[in-house]
Scaffold this motif. Structure first.
Motif, PDB file in Angstrom:
ATOM      1  N   GLU A  71       0.840  -1.204   0.000  1.00 58.43           N
ATOM      2  CA  GLU A  71       0.000   0.000   0.000  1.00 58.43           C
ATOM      3  C   GLU A  71       0.880   1.263   0.000  1.00 58.43           C
ATOM      4  OE1 GLU A  71      -3.603   1.381  -0.502  1.00 58.43           O
ATOM      5  OE2 GLU A  71      -3.270  -0.774  -0.172  1.00 58.43           O
ATOM      6  N   LEU A  72       1.951   1.227   0.809  1.00 57.35           N
ATOM      7  CA  LEU A  72       2.855   2.376   0.886  1.00 57.35           C
ATOM      8  C   LEU A  72       3.511   2.635  -0.475  1.00 57.35           C
ATOM      9  CD1 LEU A  72       4.207   4.573   2.609  1.00 57.35           C
ATOM     10  CD2 LEU A  72       5.930   2.882   3.293  1.00 57.35           C
ATOM     11  N   ARG A  73       3.887   1.553  -1.161  1.00 56.36           N
ATOM     12  CA  ARG A  73       4.477   1.716  -2.495  1.00 56.36           C
ATOM     13  C   ARG A  73       3.483   2.355  -3.454  1.00 56.36           C
ATOM     14  NH1 ARG A  73       9.377  -0.733  -3.448  1.00 56.36           N
ATOM     15  NH2 ARG A  73       9.997  -2.273  -1.901  1.00 56.36           N
ATOM     16  N   LYS A  74       2.211   1.947  -3.341  1.00 51.85           N
ATOM     17  CA  LYS A  74       1.176   2.518  -4.218  1.00 51.85           C
ATOM     18  C   LYS A  74       1.025   4.019  -3.948  1.00 51.85           C
ATOM     19  CE  LYS A  74      -2.299  -0.779  -4.329  1.00 51.85           C
ATOM     20  NZ  LYS A  74      -3.643  -1.062  -3.807  1.00 51.85           N
ATOM     21  N   ILE A  75       1.008   4.365  -2.655  1.00 53.18           N
ATOM     22  CA  ILE A  75       0.867   5.775  -2.275  1.00 53.18           C
ATOM     23  C   ILE A  75       2.022   6.586  -2.872  1.00 53.18           C
ATOM     24  CG2 ILE A  75       1.045   7.361  -0.306  1.00 53.18           C
ATOM     25  CD1 ILE A  75      -0.602   5.352   1.332  1.00 53.18           C
ATOM     26  N   ILE A  76       3.241   6.071  -2.709  1.00 54.23           N
ATOM     27  CA  ILE A  76       4.419   6.809  -3.194  1.00 54.23           C
ATOM     28  C   ILE A  76       4.388   6.964  -4.713  1.00 54.23           C
ATOM     29  CG2 ILE A  76       6.927   6.602  -3.469  1.00 54.23           C
ATOM     30  CD1 ILE A  76       6.975   5.566  -0.556  1.00 54.23           C
ATOM     31  N   LYS A  77       3.924   5.923  -5.386  1.00 54.61           N
ATOM     32  CA  LYS A  77       3.832   5.990  -6.850  1.00 54.61           C
ATOM     33  C   LYS A  77       2.877   7.112  -7.283  1.00 54.61           C
ATOM     34  CE  LYS A  77       2.828   2.714 -10.600  1.00 54.61           C
ATOM     35  NZ  LYS A  77       3.766   3.015 -11.612  1.00 54.61           N
ATOM     36  N   ASN A  78       1.742   7.219  -6.574  1.00 53.54           N
ATOM     37  CA  ASN A  78       0.793   8.290  -6.890  1.00 53.54           C
ATOM     38  C   ASN A  78       1.357   9.669  -6.575  1.00 53.54           C
ATOM     39  OD1 ASN A  78      -1.176   6.521  -7.698  1.00 53.54           O
ATOM     40  ND2 ASN A  78      -2.133   6.382  -5.672  1.00 53.54           N
ATOM     41  N   VAL A  79       2.113   9.743  -5.475  1.00 56.94           N
ATOM     42  CA  VAL A  79       2.616  11.044  -5.019  1.00 56.94           C
ATOM     43  C   VAL A  79       3.711  11.572  -5.954  1.00 56.94           C
ATOM     44  CG1 VAL A  79       3.941  12.146  -3.179  1.00 56.94           C
ATOM     45  CG2 VAL A  79       2.004  10.687  -2.595  1.00 56.94           C
TER      46      VAL A  79
END
Ligand SMILES: *Cc1c(COP(=O)(O)O)cnc(C)c1O
Length: 432
Positions: A71-79
């Motif tokens: 989930e954290l990786r997904k967040i960072i990708k969006n950011v």
């Protein structure tokens, strides 16, 4: 990983609690219990890593188990879905452009990261969170954009009527959905006072989960350390001692840079460049901290008389003034000096700096006079079009509007006018 309150009179909390609360119950800022340096190999191989990989590795210890890795990786990708280029404009002087995001200010990364974390946390709860924020211009746009469409989170932004630029106002008032703009008949200080009153209003707090979205929140503050690592990746090959000059207002950005240094990033020194709001430059001279009312300048995102994050910087240096001096220099500059710098940069390098970036440039130039062997990077925190009138007037050249800005210019403004705290409160309660 736990976070403790710098006032030391509140219990330690996890990342999740720190993000949801914003500020500790004893009104202290949250600070990570430990900062574990990253392995040497991380910095040795940083140029082979993607920005997303760098960010994930750096922030992981602070988020810990509160957000699962995937989930954290997904967040960072969006950011991090835009570029952070380092552009060399003179021998040994480069600028790190932080304005390629959706609202063209560096606050986009922190605001998006916080929005996505809060969205993740509130997805697991039935309670809706309301984010309440006062803005003098840039924060509001970045927060509105970052939180747009995030489920379980409502955003209420207060801004002073007639006192933000046309572009900034449109960025705040044209989004709709879960974002509401309250147009306050008053100054920025009035907006901020109303927000502070709301956070102390027990009657209100019992009825709703309120949180703030300014840089005291760890989810807005910490991700700013990505910038420094991403810059390091690009300039490591220079092989020189490295310094960063950061145009500073609330000192959150520069403090995040110092956390990157604690993670092991080789950086020699930091320069905090300010406008005439010189509380910190004066402190670095005298050792005495005397906050004062803010003065209006052309670099208005830095018009802060009592910078909220400076206490984190002092704490990071164990409140040892000599240690702090080894790592930090701070210089103030007037609007006239800032305009001269903008013109100089334009004439000699054909580069257009915004007033905040120009203040950063001045700070760097001053430091390099005594440290000629150093390679310096100043942070460009906003795109020059966000300060269109000042920039065009100073350099005598018309700027082209980028697509992000053109998009909002055609949209219809929608805001609710308020004048008093009672009106704010009844608006918030009515929506419950
Ligand atoms: C917010 C802001 C700053 C100041 O950043 P701090 O982290 O508060 O020191 C500088 N420049 C621009 C354009 C900003 O919006």
């Amino acid at each position: 990983m736990d976070f403790y309150s710098l006032n030391k009179k509140a219990p330690n909390v996890s990342f999740k609690e720190a993000v949801i609360q914003g500020i500790a119950p004893d009104k202290g800022l949250y600070f990570p219990e430990s900062i574990t340096p990253l392995p040497k190999s991380f910095f040795e191989n940083i140029e082979t890593l993607s920005n997303e990989e760098i960010a994930f590795t750096a922030i992981h210890q602070f988020v810990n188990a509160d957000i699962p890795d995937g989930e954290l990786r997904k967040i960072i990708k969006n950011v991090l879905d835009f570029d952070f280029p380092v552009v060399e404009i003179e021998d040994q002087i480069a600028t790190l452009e932080l304005f390629h995001g959706p609202t063209m200010a560096f606050k986009d990364v922190g605001a998006r990261f916080m929005a996505q974390c809060l969205g993740y946390f509130s997805g697991n709860e039935s309670n809706e969170v309301t984010v309440l924020v006062a803005t003098s211009g840039d924060t509001g746009g970045a927060v509105a954009n970052g939180f747009l469409g995030v489920e379980g989170v409502k955003v209420v932004i207060l801004y002073p009527s007639g006192k933000v630029s046309d572009i900034q106002e449109r960025q705040l008032t044209t989004l709709g959905r879960n974002i509401t703009a309250l147009e306050v008949d008053g100054t920025f200080d009035d907006c901020q006072k109303m927000v502070k009153t709301a956070f102390l209003d027990e009657g209100l707090l019992q009825k709703m989960q309120l949180t703030s979205a300014n840089s005291i929140n760890v989810a807005r503050w910490l991700p700013q350390l990505f910038y420094f690592l991403i810059a390091y990746k690009q300039i490591k090959s220079k092989g020189k001692e490295l310094v960063f000059s950061v145009p500073s207002g609330n000192f959150g950005n520069i403090c995040a840079g110092m956390v990157a240094q604690r993670l092991g990033m080789p950086v020699d020194h930091f320069i905090a460049a300010t406008n005439v709001n010189d509380t910190v430059p004066e402190f670095m001279q005298s050792g005495e901290y005397n906050p004062k009312p803010s003065s209006a300048t052309i670099s208005n995102a830095m018009d802060v008389g009592d910078p909220s994050n400076f206490i984190r910087i002092r704490h990071l240096h164990h409140d040892d003034f000599d240690k702090l001096k080894e790592n930090l220099s701070s210089f103030p500059f007037t609007d006239e000096e800032t305009r001269k710098a903008m013109l100089h940069i334009y004439k000699t390098s054909q580069y257009i700096a915004d007033p905040h970036g120009a203040v950063g440039y001045l700070g760097l130039q001053k430091y390099l006079k005594d440290h000629p062997e150093t390679y310096g990077v100043f942070l460009e925190t906003a795109h020059p079009v966000k300060f269109l009138d000042v920039v065009e007037d100073t350099i005598g050249h018309t700027l082209e509007l980028p697509p992000q800005i053109k998009k909002v210019m055609g949209k219809e403004k929608s805001s609710i006018k308020i004048g008093t705290y009672e009106e704010l409160k009844s608006y918030l309660l009515k929506r419950e």
